[in-house]
Motif scaffolding. Structure first.
Motif, PDB file in Angstrom:
ATOM      1  N   LYS A  23       3.697 -13.521   3.689  1.00 39.52           N
ATOM      2  CA  LYS A  23       2.469 -14.281   3.958  1.00 39.52           C
ATOM      3  C   LYS A  23       2.325 -14.395   5.466  1.00 39.52           C
ATOM      4  CE  LYS A  23       2.044 -16.991  -0.291  1.00 39.52           C
ATOM      5  NZ  LYS A  23       1.916 -18.347  -0.874  1.00 39.52           N
ATOM      6  N   ALA A  24       1.478 -13.567   6.018  1.00 41.20           N
ATOM      7  CA  ALA A  24       1.339 -13.510   7.472  1.00 41.20           C
ATOM      8  C   ALA A  24       0.776 -14.810   8.030  1.00 41.20           C
ATOM      9  CB  ALA A  24       0.441 -12.339   7.849  1.00 41.20           C
ATOM     10  N   PRO A  25       1.344 -15.308   9.136  1.00 35.81           N
ATOM     11  CA  PRO A  25       0.810 -16.526   9.756  1.00 35.81           C
ATOM     12  C   PRO A  25      -0.505 -16.234  10.474  1.00 35.81           C
ATOM     13  CG  PRO A  25       2.571 -15.619  11.090  1.00 35.81           C
ATOM     14  CD  PRO A  25       2.518 -14.780   9.849  1.00 35.81           C
ATOM     15  N   ALA A  26      -1.207 -17.273  10.811  1.00 33.87           N
ATOM     16  CA  ALA A  26      -2.485 -17.124  11.523  1.00 33.87           C
ATOM     17  C   ALA A  26      -2.258 -16.419  12.861  1.00 33.87           C
ATOM     18  CB  ALA A  26      -3.112 -18.497  11.749  1.00 33.87           C
ATOM     19  N   GLY A  27      -3.144 -15.493  13.195  1.00 34.16           N
ATOM     20  CA  GLY A  27      -3.060 -14.787  14.466  1.00 34.16           C
ATOM     21  C   GLY A  27      -2.088 -13.619  14.460  1.00 34.16           C
ATOM     22  N   PHE A  28      -1.447 -13.341  13.326  1.00 35.11           N
ATOM     23  CA  PHE A  28      -0.482 -12.243  13.256  1.00 35.11           C
ATOM     24  C   PHE A  28      -1.215 -10.892  13.315  1.00 35.11           C
ATOM     25  CE2 PHE A  28       1.761  -9.082  10.614  1.00 35.11           C
ATOM     26  CZ  PHE A  28       2.947  -8.989  11.328  1.00 35.11           C
ATOM     27  N   ALA A  78       1.269  -4.478  11.572  1.00 38.19           N
ATOM     28  CA  ALA A  78       1.620  -3.106  11.944  1.00 38.19           C
ATOM     29  C   ALA A  78       0.889  -2.150  11.001  1.00 38.19           C
ATOM     30  CB  ALA A  78       3.125  -2.908  11.857  1.00 38.19           C
ATOM     31  N   THR A  79       0.700  -0.926  11.462  1.00 34.96           N
ATOM     32  CA  THR A  79      -0.033   0.047  10.644  1.00 34.96           C
ATOM     33  C   THR A  79       0.860   0.768   9.643  1.00 34.96           C
ATOM     34  OG1 THR A  79       0.298   1.726  12.352  1.00 34.96           O
ATOM     35  CG2 THR A  79      -1.732   0.428  12.454  1.00 34.96           C
ATOM     36  N   GLY A  80       2.146   0.872   9.941  1.00 41.21           N
ATOM     37  CA  GLY A  80       3.046   1.570   9.037  1.00 41.21           C
ATOM     38  C   GLY A  80       2.842   3.073   9.077  1.00 41.21           C
ATOM     39  N   THR A  81       3.625   3.780   8.281  1.00 39.33           N
ATOM     40  CA  THR A  81       3.536   5.239   8.200  1.00 39.33           C
ATOM     41  C   THR A  81       3.498   5.666   6.740  1.00 39.33           C
ATOM     42  OG1 THR A  81       5.953   5.469   8.259  1.00 39.33           O
ATOM     43  CG2 THR A  81       4.788   5.575  10.365  1.00 39.33           C
ATOM     44  N   ALA A 121      12.373  -5.527  12.658  1.00 36.12           N
ATOM     45  CA  ALA A 121      11.420  -5.995  11.652  1.00 36.12           C
ATOM     46  C   ALA A 121       9.987  -5.671  12.059  1.00 36.12           C
ATOM     47  CB  ALA A 121      11.578  -7.498  11.448  1.00 36.12           C
ATOM     48  N   ALA A 122       9.233  -5.175  11.105  1.00 35.68           N
ATOM     49  CA  ALA A 122       7.798  -4.939  11.284  1.00 35.68           C
ATOM     50  C   ALA A 122       7.147  -4.998   9.914  1.00 35.68           C
ATOM     51  CB  ALA A 122       7.551  -3.582  11.938  1.00 35.68           C
ATOM     52  N   LEU A 123       5.988  -5.647   9.829  1.00 31.92           N
ATOM     53  CA  LEU A 123       5.276  -5.765   8.565  1.00 31.92           C
ATOM     54  C   LEU A 123       3.781  -5.599   8.796  1.00 31.92           C
ATOM     55  CD1 LEU A 123       7.152  -8.794   6.933  1.00 31.92           C
ATOM     56  CD2 LEU A 123       7.351  -6.375   6.294  1.00 31.92           C
ATOM     57  N   GLY A 124       3.086  -5.277   7.741  1.00 36.12           N
ATOM     58  CA  GLY A 124       1.634  -5.128   7.800  1.00 36.12           C
ATOM     59  C   GLY A 124       0.939  -6.373   7.279  1.00 36.12           C
ATOM     60  N   LYS A 125      -0.035  -6.152   6.441  1.00 33.51           N
ATOM     61  CA  LYS A 125      -0.799  -7.273   5.885  1.00 33.51           C
ATOM     62  C   LYS A 125       0.011  -8.018   4.827  1.00 33.51           C
ATOM     63  CE  LYS A 125      -5.257  -4.988   6.647  1.00 33.51           C
ATOM     64  NZ  LYS A 125      -6.498  -4.478   6.013  1.00 33.51           N
ATOM     65  N   SER A 126      -0.440  -9.215   4.500  1.00 28.64           N
ATOM     66  CA  SER A 126       0.249 -10.029   3.493  1.00 28.64           C
ATOM     67  C   SER A 126       0.290  -9.293   2.151  1.00 28.64           C
ATOM     68  CB  SER A 126      -0.457 -11.370   3.323  1.00 28.64           C
ATOM     69  OG  SER A 126      -0.422 -12.111   4.524  1.00 28.64           O
ATOM     70  N   GLY A 127       1.329  -9.551   1.399  1.00 29.43           N
ATOM     71  CA  GLY A 127       1.474  -8.929   0.090  1.00 29.43           C
ATOM     72  C   GLY A 127       2.928  -8.824  -0.314  1.00 29.43           C
ATOM     73  N   LYS A 128       3.160  -8.119  -1.401  1.00 30.64           N
ATOM     74  CA  LYS A 128       4.530  -7.946  -1.901  1.00 30.64           C
ATOM     75  C   LYS A 128       5.131  -6.675  -1.303  1.00 30.64           C
ATOM     76  CE  LYS A 128       5.830  -9.365  -5.869  1.00 30.64           C
ATOM     77  NZ  LYS A 128       6.036  -9.620  -7.308  1.00 30.64           N
ATOM     78  N   ASP A 130       0.814  -1.221   0.000  1.00 29.92           N
ATOM     79  CA  ASP A 130       0.000   0.000   0.000  1.00 29.92           C
ATOM     80  C   ASP A 130       0.850   1.274   0.000  1.00 29.92           C
ATOM     81  OD1 ASP A 130       1.063  -0.319   2.492  1.00 29.92           O
ATOM     82  OD2 ASP A 130      -0.854  -0.237   3.584  1.00 29.92           O
ATOM     83  N   GLY A 131       2.180   1.112  -0.138  1.00 35.07           N
ATOM     84  CA  GLY A 131       3.076   2.261  -0.186  1.00 35.07           C
ATOM     85  C   GLY A 131       3.456   2.809   1.177  1.00 35.07           C
ATOM     86  N   ARG A 132       3.032   2.163   2.241  1.00 35.71           N
ATOM     87  CA  ARG A 132       3.361   2.611   3.595  1.00 35.71           C
ATOM     88  C   ARG A 132       4.713   2.039   4.024  1.00 35.71           C
ATOM     89  NH1 ARG A 132      -1.193   4.890   6.037  1.00 35.71           N
ATOM     90  NH2 ARG A 132      -0.321   4.646   8.135  1.00 35.71           N
ATOM     91  N   TYR A 133       5.338   2.718   4.984  1.00 36.04           N
ATOM     92  CA  TYR A 133       6.668   2.331   5.460  1.00 36.04           C
ATOM     93  C   TYR A 133       6.549   1.576   6.776  1.00 36.04           C
ATOM     94  CZ  TYR A 133       8.357   5.555   1.916  1.00 36.04           C
ATOM     95  OH  TYR A 133       8.610   6.184   0.717  1.00 36.04           O
ATOM     96  N   PHE A 134       7.303   0.475   6.872  1.00 33.16           N
ATOM     97  CA  PHE A 134       7.187  -0.397   8.046  1.00 33.16           C
ATOM     98  C   PHE A 134       8.498  -0.548   8.798  1.00 33.16           C
ATOM     99  CE2 PHE A 134       3.573  -1.444   5.456  1.00 33.16           C
ATOM    100  CZ  PHE A 134       2.556  -1.602   6.374  1.00 33.16           C
TER     101      PHE A 134
END
Length: 225
Positions: A145-150, A153-156, A114-121, A94-98
């Motif tokens: 690919k986020a695991p179950a229960g992950f 992060a919201t990112g900036t 390390a911090a990531l948001g939703k699954s994706g590229k 989504d173009g946000r920084y993590f």
């Protein structure tokens, strides 16, 4: 002297042969000089390059590591342990920084929390200072690919800066993440070019001395009976 042979014919031929030999030696010397100059210039472009990364380029990450890191082939130049000139950004689909804007440089390795948001590229953008003083930056993609229960992060929306502990000030770390090895250290390059120039001058002097070091033997110019 052989009947019918013009005077000075054989000495002239011998002089041309000697000139050809001197020319061949001159070309050989210049070839050696060229090789020496190229050998001197090579270290000036020997920037650090990545030998390992977490996450790896074009990989699929299914578990969030403690840190994201890249390791290069040589130590990184972190003057005064300030991490100045270093950056590690993680850009989501989504173009946000993590990332939090902070990096840790240790030997040949640069890492960030390390911090990531939703699954994706995602895209990792990095910038380092090589051991030779040159700035190198690049980027690569990986899939998350986020695991179950992950909990993502919201990112900036803008690249964050790292807050310096103790005084609340910030240290910006900027990089485009689109080019590799485009920034050069003019001082180190000038030193290598200057050294190459000295080698060329020394070789030219040596060639001139070789050509002029002694006259041709008198016997070569004498007429034969």
């Amino acid at each position: 002297m052989t009947t019918g042979e013009r005077p000075g014919t054989r000495p002239a031929v011998r002089r041309r042969v000697r000139a050809g030999r001197l020319g061949a030696r001159t070309l050989a010397a210049l070839a050696l000089v060229g090789g020496a100059v190229l050998g001197l210039a090579a270290p000036a472009s020997a920037h650090n390059y990545v030998i390992a990364a977490t996450p790896a380029s074009n990989s699929t990450l299914t578990e969030l590591p403690k840190t994201f890191a890249i390791t290069t082939n040589d130590r990184l130049l972190d003057i005064g342990d300030t991490d100045s000139g270093f950056a590690f950004r993680i850009v989501g689909p989504d173009g946000r920084y993590f990332e939090n804007g902070c990096v840790d440089v240790e030997g040949p390795t640069m890492s960030t929390a390390a911090a990531l948001g939703k699954s994706g590229k995602y895209q990792a953008e990095w910038q380092i200072i090589s051991a030779d003083g040159h700035t190198v930056s690049d980027s690569y993609d990986f899939t998350w690919k986020a695991p179950a229960g992950f909990t993502p992060a919201t990112g900036t929306t803008k690249p964050p800066t790292c807050a310096t502990a103790g005084n609340g000030s910030t240290a910006a770390a900027s990089t485009t993440g689109t080019e590799s090895g485009t920034s050069a250290s003019t001082t180190s390059d000038a030193l290598w070019i200057g050294a190459g120039g000295l080698v060329v001058v020394a070789a030219v002097v040596a060639v001139l001395l070789l050509v002029r070091r002694r006259p041709a033997p008198a016997a070569d110019d004498a007429d034969e009976d």
